[in-house]
Write an enzyme that holds these catalytic residues in place. Sequence first.
Site, short mmCIF file in Angstrom:
data_model
loop_
_atom_site.label_atom_id
_atom_site.label_comp_id
_atom_site.label_asym_id
_atom_site.label_seq_id
_atom_site.Cartn_x
_atom_site.Cartn_y
_atom_site.Cartn_z
N GLY A 65 0.70 -1.37 -0.01
CA GLY A 65 0.14 0.17 -0.10
C GLY A 65 0.95 1.61 -0.04
O GLY A 65 2.14 1.49 0.71
N ASP A 253 -0.97 4.20 -6.06
CA ASP A 253 0.04 4.03 -6.22
C ASP A 253 1.48 5.31 -6.70
O ASP A 253 2.82 5.22 -5.97
CB ASP A 253 1.13 2.82 -6.61
CG ASP A 253 0.27 1.61 -5.75
OD1 ASP A 253 1.15 1.07 -5.03
OD2 ASP A 253 -0.65 1.25 -5.69
#
Length: 380
Positions: A65, A253
């Site tokens: 993450g 991301d």
Amino acid sequence: MADQYAQSGEDSRPTEIPAIRWEEPPEGPVVVLLDQTRLPAEEVELVCTDAPALVEAIRSLAVRGAPLLGITGAYGVALAAARGFDVDDAATALAGARPTAVNLAVGVRRAQAAYLAELGKDGDAGQAAVAALEAARALHREDAEASARMAERGLALLDELLPGGGHRILTHCNTGSLVSGGEGTAFAVALAAHREGRLRRLWVDETRPLLQGARLTAYEAARTGMAYTLLTDNAAGSLFAAGEVDAVLIGADRIAADGSVANKVGSYPLAVLARYHHVPFIVVAPLTTVDVDTADGASIEVEQRPGFEVTEVSAPQVPVTGPGGGVAVAPLGTQAYNPAFDVTPPELVTAIVTEEGVVSPVTAEALEELVARSRQVTIG
């Protein structure tokens, strides 16, 4: 050093298990991670004593993450400094562990810069290590604060776009507290809607090939008492066609300077579906995910994952039959196309929600203005 596993008893474990923390036992400082590869079957902690252990945890997706990778990278630099290892080598290895997630390199650079600045004053490596740790802890706190502000701004945007509440939100991959110093990015918005009684249903894409939605988002939704339903990724189209999706919320991301968004593979098809069915497609990410040095989506390096993640399935306590450590679901020798991410162009993104503001419509100029304004506030 090799990673070690430590599992606490149920009575001593807090209600919410932190995804990452710094500890200083007598034998020396460590970074403790909740091993996300073992969820939801087991809540097991992974104890890392050096940067190589953290690099392996990052590559294996034990920790993952974008925001949490930035925090992990910063703590990794601090760990190398505190234990007397080569900080520059550790920083290089950590920053390169996953190329698409820009937050990782941002976190590494921040702790490394703090270390070098303090070291340059009088050459005291001990004080430099303290400075690196302070930088990592500051980033951790800031991410938690950013998470709360993103949740507030995201919920306000949902209520503006979809007045009346009763939101049916589709999400992809995992964007909750497992990826953040706080309650997450996109998931935090859904959680805020749930707490306000305005979430009717969270649709959770399983997210192939590693099932982060099924294993992690469903795990977090269950723990928070949300109304949620798990679906296979390729069933999303029928949900849109049936009018069962009010909004799509995903994380990111890396966001390029033009507003192109790299997120877990499968995000781009959702954006196309959302556009066709006139459903808002909203990206929720901290400003550290915006990479002004990457011009556009074509310039984003997309990580290619091992083929066995597609040709095998793995789960804790299941006998191993495949060369990658899982159960084979394809003939031996089958080649697999397995990009970790895809890129959604800005014209398919309704809005980007950050802790400092919302960009809509998504343009290079609007993003640049938001980043510049944020920097002025920080300097001020």
